[in-house]
Design a protein around this motif. Structure first.
Motif, PDB file in Angstrom:
ATOM      1  N   TRP A  25       0.819  -1.204   0.000  1.00  0.00           N
ATOM      2  CA  TRP A  25       0.000   0.000   0.000  1.00  0.00           C
ATOM      3  C   TRP A  25       0.860   1.264   0.000  1.00  0.00           C
ATOM      4  O   TRP A  25       0.552   2.243  -0.695  1.00  0.00           O
ATOM      5  CB  TRP A  25      -0.905  -0.018   1.220  1.00  0.00           C
ATOM      6  N   THR A  53       2.357   1.595  -3.396  1.00  0.00           N
ATOM      7  CA  THR A  53       1.294   1.856  -4.366  1.00  0.00           C
ATOM      8  C   THR A  53       0.923   3.333  -4.368  1.00  0.00           C
ATOM      9  O   THR A  53       0.724   3.944  -5.430  1.00  0.00           O
ATOM     10  CB  THR A  53       0.058   1.000  -4.034  1.00  0.00           C
ATOM     11  N   ARG A  54       0.824   3.944  -3.171  1.00  0.00           N
ATOM     12  CA  ARG A  54       0.534   5.370  -3.100  1.00  0.00           C
ATOM     13  C   ARG A  54       1.655   6.195  -3.728  1.00  0.00           C
ATOM     14  O   ARG A  54       1.404   7.163  -4.466  1.00  0.00           O
ATOM     15  CB  ARG A  54       0.338   5.786  -1.647  1.00  0.00           C
ATOM     16  N   ILE A  75       3.850   5.232  -6.024  1.00  0.00           N
ATOM     17  CA  ILE A  75       3.859   5.036  -7.468  1.00  0.00           C
ATOM     18  C   ILE A  75       2.654   5.705  -8.109  1.00  0.00           C
ATOM     19  O   ILE A  75       2.755   6.293  -9.207  1.00  0.00           O
ATOM     20  CB  ILE A  75       3.889   3.535  -7.774  1.00  0.00           C
ATOM     21  N   ALA A  76       1.494   5.686  -7.423  1.00  0.00           N
ATOM     22  CA  ALA A  76       0.309   6.332  -7.985  1.00  0.00           C
ATOM     23  C   ALA A  76       0.506   7.838  -8.077  1.00  0.00           C
ATOM     24  O   ALA A  76       0.119   8.480  -9.076  1.00  0.00           O
ATOM     25  CB  ALA A  76      -0.911   5.999  -7.130  1.00  0.00           C
ATOM     26  N   ILE A  97       2.889   8.529 -10.854  1.00  0.00           N
ATOM     27  CA  ILE A  97       2.206   8.324 -12.139  1.00  0.00           C
ATOM     28  C   ILE A  97       1.250   9.481 -12.422  1.00  0.00           C
ATOM     29  O   ILE A  97       1.160   9.970 -13.563  1.00  0.00           O
ATOM     30  CB  ILE A  97       1.453   6.982 -12.124  1.00  0.00           C
ATOM     31  N   TRP A  98       0.533   9.999 -11.385  1.00  0.00           N
ATOM     32  CA  TRP A  98      -0.393  11.113 -11.596  1.00  0.00           C
ATOM     33  C   TRP A  98       0.352  12.391 -11.983  1.00  0.00           C
ATOM     34  O   TRP A  98      -0.083  13.144 -12.858  1.00  0.00           O
ATOM     35  CB  TRP A  98      -1.203  11.339 -10.324  1.00  0.00           C
ATOM     36  N   THR A 109       1.520  11.960 -15.471  1.00  0.00           N
ATOM     37  CA  THR A 109       0.365  11.932 -16.365  1.00  0.00           C
ATOM     38  C   THR A 109      -0.100  13.345 -16.677  1.00  0.00           C
ATOM     39  O   THR A 109      -0.424  13.680 -17.827  1.00  0.00           O
ATOM     40  CB  THR A 109      -0.778  11.129 -15.719  1.00  0.00           C
TER      41      THR A 109
END
Length: 554
Positions: free
Chosen positions: A412, A415-416, A418-419, A422-423, A426
């Protein structure tokens, strides 16, 4: 010669006598000498005659032999000593009776075999339709065996040997000198063993041997060649196949029965332990029974092979094993209801089943090593192992759950991260793509507009060029026509001057002077490029119509 025949017949009949498997099988001379010694010691020659117990009440010949032996024994007791020739005479009488019974059997079989032929001969005279129907039936049977030989051979030989063994078990001496003696009913174990082993020998071994012989020596078309081939096949059967078949049949049958009896009476692990012993006893029994059974079979089967290797060979070669099984069945029926004593066990053994004299002892302690005991021990060990596995499984599940929670927390966290990464990228990539896409669309729009303007300007210039070419062409056409007309008028004036009569006609060459068509020639400012530039404008420049590439402005 008589002594030699007596020796051969006595050896062929050992398998049905009192001497049985599991024991040493003496020769004829040893039997005679042993009988003589026993008679001298006991003072009676009756002991020397107990080689083959009589069946029921016996035939007339057997009763005579028994009475003569009894009287000889009484005379020997009266005189105080045995008679040396009484045992040999009794054995010779027994063998002679057996030969006579075999002869009567083949006389009956010959009558049964010749009956269809006689029927065909009688039908040929006055019943042609019945004869054709009978021949059609034989042809259908032969074709059926030819199309599916293996299946039909297994079924027919299996049924025949099964019935034959059932009939043989109803005789008195089938289980003689075995621990099964006196048992009631039919022992299906022996029936199934004899049937399976007989089918294996007849279909699996003998038929393959006969097929090989057929390929080697061909199929004779004349009676002489057929008889010669029959003699060769008789020799192959007697000297190559029969000894091996007797050894194989007795070994396999005894081994399988011992194993099955051991399994029924004791336990399965005892069968596994007794495999070497059972196989060795089966082989020993086979070698003990080989001389007598070989000579008995060698005397019995040649008469059958005369029909089987000649007539059956020409009609349906695939039915040769079936014929042998039918002969065995007929012989056992003859033994059951006739005077003969030696029943047939399968296709090669005569005179009693090759069963052990005593019960097979257990090879191990079945209370400790039986399948039931192994099952109880296995159940206890399985419970212990299951409890141990359950404890270890719970520990493993707890360990896995702990590691899983730690892994989920770590997952978790990353994941945060990397998210978010990625955002971020992006958005950056989306903004960059938006700028460049808008700039590209505007550039394409300007380029298309510029292209249209260029095409229109070029089309206008081309149209003016075409019109200018038409004006020039018209100008030169008119100039040429004027020049030609002037030349013609000048010639006419010259002719008029030469002819004084026409003096009154005025000169005509001056009529075409001037340039009445000069207005057609393009004046200044009417040429294509000049006209387009004055009225439409100069050729469009890209810098004025296509904006510069600046995606950062959007």
């Amino acid at each position: 010669m008589r002594i030699l025949v007596s020796f051969l017949i006595s050896a062929s009949c050992r398998s049905a006598g009192a001497v049985r498997p599991e024991h040493y099988l003496p020769s004829l001379l040893e039997q005679v000498s042993h009988s003589q010694r026993a008679a001298r010691e006991a003072g009676s020659s009756e002991t020397a005659l107990v080689l083959h117990p009589p069946k029921h009440q016996g035939t007339g010949d057997q009763k005579d032999v028994a009475n003569s032996d009894k009287s000889a024994g009484q005379q020997a007791n009266a005189k105080g000593g045995p008679q040396p020739q009484s045992a040999a005479k009794g054995l010779w009488a027994s063998r002679k009776s057996e030969l006579w019974n075999v002869g009567k059997f083949w006389l009956i079989m010959s009558s049964l075999v010749l009956a269809p032929y006689v029927t065909l001969v009688l039908m040929q005279k006055n019943r042609r339709q019945e004869q054709e129907k009978f021949l059609r039936t034989l042809r259908v049977a032969a074709i059926s065996f030819h199309k599916q030989p293996l299946q039909n051979q297994i079924i027919c030989t299996g049924v025949a040997f099964f019935i034959s063994d059932v009939v043989a078990q109803t005789t008195k001496f089938y289980f003689e000198d075995t621990y099964l003696k006196g048992s009631k009913g039919i022992d299906l174990r022996w029936t199934l063993i004899v049937t399976a082993t007989s089918v294996l020998l007849q279909v699996g071994a003998l038929q393959q041997l006969l097929n090989y012989v057929d390929k080697l020596w061909g199929y004779p078309q004349t009676s002489k060649k057929a008889i010669i081939k029959m003699g060769k096949m008789q020799a192959v059967f007697l000297f190559a196949y029969l000894p091996v078949a007797i050894l194989l049949f007795a070994t396999v049958a005894c081994f399988v029965f011992r194993s099955i009896a051991d399994a029924f009476e004791h336990c399965g692990p005892s069968v596994v332990v007794h495999i070497p012993r059972n196989f060795g006893n089966g082989a020993l029994l086979a070698f003990e029974r080989l001389p007598g059974d070989y000579l008995q079979a060698a005397f019995f089967w040649p008469a059958s092979h005369i029909f089987n290797y000649v007539l059956m060979q020409r009609w349906a070669p695939e039915m040769r094993p079936v014929w042998d099984s039918v002969v065995v069945l007929c012989w056992n029926v003859f033994v059951r209801f006739g005077p003969a004593e030696k029943e047939a066990v399968g296709p090669v053994l005569f005179g009693g089943v090759p069963a052990p004299r005593q019960k097979v002892p257990p090879g191990i302690d079945c209370k400790r090593h039986s399948i039931t005991a192994w099952g109880v021990w296995s159940w206890q060990k399985a419970k212990q192992g299951s409890y141990f596995c359950w404890v270890k499984f719970k520990d493993f599940v707890h360990y896995c759950w702990t590691k899983f929670k730690a892994f989920c927390a770590w997952l978790w966290k990353w994941t945060r991260i990397i998210a978010a990464w990625i955002w971020k990228w992006t958005k950056i990539i989306g903004h960059w793509l938006r700028q460049h896409v808008v700039a590209l669309l505007l550039f394409l729009f300007d380029a298309l507009k510029y292209l249209v303007l260029c095409v229109l300007w070029i089309l206008a210039a081309a149209l003016m060029g075409v019109l200018t070419l038409l004006r020039l062409a018209l100008y030169w056409v008119l100039a040429i026509l004027k020049g030609a007309l002037k030349v013609v008028l000048t010639i006419v004036d010259f002719i008029k001057k030469c002819l004084l009569v026409l003096f009154f006609i005025p000169d005509t060459a001056g009529l075409v002077n001037g340039c009445f068509y000069c207005f057609v020639w393009p004046s200044k400012g009417q040429w294509p490029l000049e006209f387009v530039k004055q009225n439409v404008g100069p050729f469009p420049a890209s810098k004025f119509h296509i904006r510069s590439w600046t995606p950062q402005k959007y």
